[in-house]
Structure formats: structure tokens, C-alpha cells
Design an enzyme around this catalytic site. Structure first.
Site, PDB file in Angstrom:
ATOM      1  N   LYS A  44       0.815  -1.206   0.000  1.00 18.07           N
ATOM      2  CA  LYS A  44       0.000   0.000   0.000  1.00 18.07           C
ATOM      3  C   LYS A  44       0.852   1.261   0.000  1.00 18.07           C
ATOM      4  CE  LYS A  44      -2.945  -2.337   3.234  1.00 18.07           C
ATOM      5  NZ  LYS A  44      -3.562  -2.211   4.572  1.00 18.07           N
ATOM      6  N   GLY A  45       2.075   1.127   0.478  1.00 19.08           N
ATOM      7  CA  GLY A  45       2.881   2.308   0.793  1.00 19.08           C
ATOM      8  C   GLY A  45       3.121   3.329  -0.301  1.00 19.08           C
ATOM      9  N   GLU A 100       7.808   2.080  -6.158  1.00 18.99           N
ATOM     10  CA  GLU A 100       7.879   1.566  -4.776  1.00 18.99           C
ATOM     11  C   GLU A 100       8.029   2.715  -3.794  1.00 18.99           C
ATOM     12  OE1 GLU A 100       7.570  -0.473  -2.529  1.00 18.99           O
ATOM     13  OE2 GLU A 100       8.368  -2.465  -2.902  1.00 18.99           O
ATOM     14  N   ASP A 101       7.555   2.511  -2.591  1.00 16.20           N
ATOM     15  CA  ASP A 101       7.755   3.525  -1.547  1.00 16.20           C
ATOM     16  C   ASP A 101       9.180   3.463  -0.999  1.00 16.20           C
ATOM     17  OD1 ASP A 101       7.324   1.009  -0.474  1.00 16.20           O
ATOM     18  OD2 ASP A 101       5.861   1.633   1.021  1.00 16.20           O
ATOM     19  N   LYS A 132      16.937   2.381   1.396  1.00 13.11           N
ATOM     20  CA  LYS A 132      17.583   2.133   2.693  1.00 13.11           C
ATOM     21  C   LYS A 132      18.568   0.996   2.490  1.00 13.11           C
ATOM     22  CE  LYS A 132      14.792   0.692   6.104  1.00 13.11           C
ATOM     23  NZ  LYS A 132      13.793   0.738   7.203  1.00 13.11           N
ATOM     24  N   PHE A 153      13.556   2.979  11.014  1.00  9.71           N
ATOM     25  CA  PHE A 153      12.201   2.661  10.557  1.00  9.71           C
ATOM     26  C   PHE A 153      11.444   3.970  10.363  1.00  9.71           C
ATOM     27  CE2 PHE A 153       7.872   1.203  10.503  1.00  9.71           C
ATOM     28  CZ  PHE A 153       7.983   0.072   9.706  1.00  9.71           C
ATOM     29  N   VAL A 154      11.009   4.201   9.126  1.00  9.32           N
ATOM     30  CA  VAL A 154      10.361   5.483   8.820  1.00  9.32           C
ATOM     31  C   VAL A 154       8.863   5.301   8.562  1.00  9.32           C
ATOM     32  CG1 VAL A 154      12.430   6.640   7.956  1.00  9.32           C
ATOM     33  CG2 VAL A 154      11.045   5.279   6.380  1.00  9.32           C
ATOM     34  N   ASP A 160       3.613   3.076   6.758  1.00  8.59           N
ATOM     35  CA  ASP A 160       2.924   2.878   8.035  1.00  8.59           C
ATOM     36  C   ASP A 160       3.776   2.130   9.056  1.00  8.59           C
ATOM     37  OD1 ASP A 160       2.830   0.265   6.738  1.00  8.59           O
ATOM     38  OD2 ASP A 160       1.398  -0.296   8.293  1.00  8.59           O
TER      39      ASP A 160
HETATM   40  P1  IMP Z   1      11.908  -5.024   1.620  1.00  7.56           P
HETATM   41  O1  IMP Z   1      11.315  -6.215   0.964  1.00  7.56           O
HETATM   42  O2  IMP Z   1      12.627  -5.379   2.893  1.00  7.56           O
HETATM   43  O3  IMP Z   1      12.786  -4.194   0.697  1.00  7.56           O
HETATM   44  O4  IMP Z   1      10.725  -4.130   2.150  1.00  7.56           O
HETATM   45  C1  IMP Z   1       9.844  -3.574   1.305  1.00  7.56           C
HETATM   46  C2  IMP Z   1       8.567  -3.165   2.001  1.00  7.56           C
HETATM   47  O5  IMP Z   1       8.677  -3.191   3.435  1.00  7.56           O
HETATM   48  C3  IMP Z   1       8.245  -1.739   1.634  1.00  7.56           C
HETATM   49  O6  IMP Z   1       7.495  -1.683   0.443  1.00  7.56           O
HETATM   50  C4  IMP Z   1       7.498  -1.271   2.855  1.00  7.56           C
HETATM   51  O7  IMP Z   1       6.130  -1.597   2.729  1.00  7.56           O
HETATM   52  C5  IMP Z   1       8.106  -2.039   3.988  1.00  7.56           C
HETATM   53  N1  IMP Z   1       9.134  -1.245   4.685  1.00  7.56           N
HETATM   54  C6  IMP Z   1      10.476  -1.371   4.620  1.00  7.56           C
HETATM   55  N2  IMP Z   1      11.111  -0.475   5.388  1.00  7.56           N
HETATM   56  C7  IMP Z   1      10.140   0.259   5.956  1.00  7.56           C
HETATM   57  C8  IMP Z   1      10.158   1.391   6.855  1.00  7.56           C
HETATM   58  O8  IMP Z   1      11.189   1.921   7.284  1.00  7.56           O
HETATM   59  N3  IMP Z   1       8.922   1.879   7.198  1.00  7.56           N
HETATM   60  C9  IMP Z   1       7.752   1.356   6.755  1.00  7.56           C
HETATM   61  N4  IMP Z   1       7.694   0.316   5.917  1.00  7.56           N
HETATM   62  C10 IMP Z   1       8.880  -0.231   5.509  1.00  7.56           C
END
Ligand code: IMP
Length: 183
Positions: A44-45, A100-101, A132, A153-154, A160
Site C-alpha cells: 500500500k505504501g 515503490e515507496d 535504505k 524505521f520510517v 505505516d
Molecule cells: P523489503 O522487501 O525489505 O525491501 O521491504 C519492502 C517493504 O517493506 C516496503 O514496500 C514497505 O512496505 C516495507 N518497509 C520497509 N522499510 C520500511 C520502513 O522503514 N517503514 C515502513 N515500511 C517499511
């Protein structure tokens, strides 16, 4: 319970976000000029980022969404990616930009890119608002990114923590205290 502004430190303010999104939109408009583009928002982000990005593009684009779920109730990735909503449109033969967010471990993006590539788009690029890199576990290149952020964590601007804070108009770091209290 304290109000959100007492627990979250601003990392990227609203105006800084808007300025950078305009720059990204200019770059994307230039790169895809004369081609039909399909933007795929990762739910959703990314809904807020995508909404602002699309308004800054120089021409009309098609939009679709994919839903993924990778985090449970905590701030650590489970490493497991699930598709909760698939596309309504075909990507075959089309120019696709995945929006992507945030990219953290990179596992979500890796999974989505592999899934979409198998559907044979004419081209596939990735645009993420936040990168990140500290906890990256999957090798993945970003074609466009807004900001590189530290390992925190943002929340806010679509992101969210347990479904809270998505509506904040800025990106902020969630303080430790708040995470521990609700985990
Ligand atoms: P990844 O698969 O670890 O790269 O994470 C991707 C997803 O995790 C993102 O699309 C977010 O929905 C969530 N996510 C990762 N880091 C954060 C954060 O710092 N705050 C909130 N959601 C996060």
C-alpha cells in the site's frame, strides 16, 4: 497516548519531498517521451508517492497496482513476500515502471521484478522514493530513486507502522519508545 508529532522526528519534510518528486518526474518524462508508459504502484505504501509523481509527469500514463505484504506487526522484514493483489492489465509488450515507496532488504522488489519480467514487458524499470541500503539482502538496481536514507524505521507519506501514520505529509523516523510500547 501522545499525538504522532510527539513521537516522530521529521527526516524529509513535505517541501523537500515535493521538490525531489518533481525532479524525478522530469527525468521520467524525458526518458519515456513518445512512448506509452504503464506505472505500477506497489501497495500500500506507494499510493501517495505515485499520486504526486503522476501529477508532475508531462503526459498521460496508464496506472495499475500490485499489492504485497512482507512485514507482520513488527518493524523487521519476515523475508517472505506475498502478492495480495495482482494487476488488472497485461504488461506484455509494454513499457513498465514499477513505483515503490521504500527498498529495504530488496526482497519485495526482487520478487516483483522477477514476476513481472516473466510476463515479458517491452521494458521494465524501477522507481523508489526511499532507498535504505544498510539492510539489503537481494541484489537489485534502482533506475530512479528519491532519497537514500539511514537504517531507521520510517513512517508517513504512505508508509505505516501497524497501519498508523500513512497520512503524514512528511517522512519521519519512528522513535524507539513508540515501537517498543506497541510491539
Ligand atoms: P523489503 O522487501 O525489505 O525491501 O521491504 C519492502 C517493504 O517493506 C516496503 O514496500 C514497505 O512496505 C516495507 N518497509 C520497509 N522499510 C520500511 C520502513 O522503514 N517503514 C515502513 N515500511 C517499511
Amino acid at each position: 497516548m501522545a499525538r504522532p508529532k510527539e513521537k516522530i522526528n521529521t527526516l524529509i519534510g513535505h517541501e523537500e519531498l515535493q521538490k525531489r518528486i518533481k525532479e524525478l518526474a522530469n527525468e521520467i518524462s524525458r526518458d519515456y517521451e513518445g512512448r506509452d508508459l504503464l506505472l505500477i504502484g506497489v501497495l500500500k505504501g506507494s499510493f501517495m508517492f505515485l499520486a504526486d509523481l503522476i501529477r508532475e509527469l508531462d503526459y498521460t500514463v496508464a496506472v495499475d497496482f500490485m499489492g504485497t505484504y512482507s512485514y507482520g506487526a513488527s518493524t523487521q522484514s519476515s523475508g517472505e513476500v506475498r502478492i495480495t493483489k495482482d494487476l488488472e492489465q497485461s504488461v506484455s509488450g509494454r513499457h513498465v515502471l514499477l513505483v515503490e515507496d521504500i527498498v529495504d532488504t530488496g526482497l519485495t522488489l526482487r520478487y516483483l521484478v522477477d514476476t513481472l519480467r516473466a510476463r515479458q514487458p517491452a521494458s521494465l524499470k524501477v522507481c523508489a522514493l526511499l532507498d535504505k541500503p544498510a539492510r539489503r539482502r537481494a541484489r537489485i538496481g534502482l533506475d530512479y530513486y528519491g532519497f537514500i536514507i539511514p537504517n531507521a524505521f520510517v513512517v508517513g507519506y504512505g508508509l505505516d507502522y501497524q497501519e498508523k501514520y500513512r497520512g503524514l505529509p512528511y517522512v519521519g523516523v519512528l522513535e524507539e519508545e513508540e515501537q517498543q510500547k506497541t510491539e
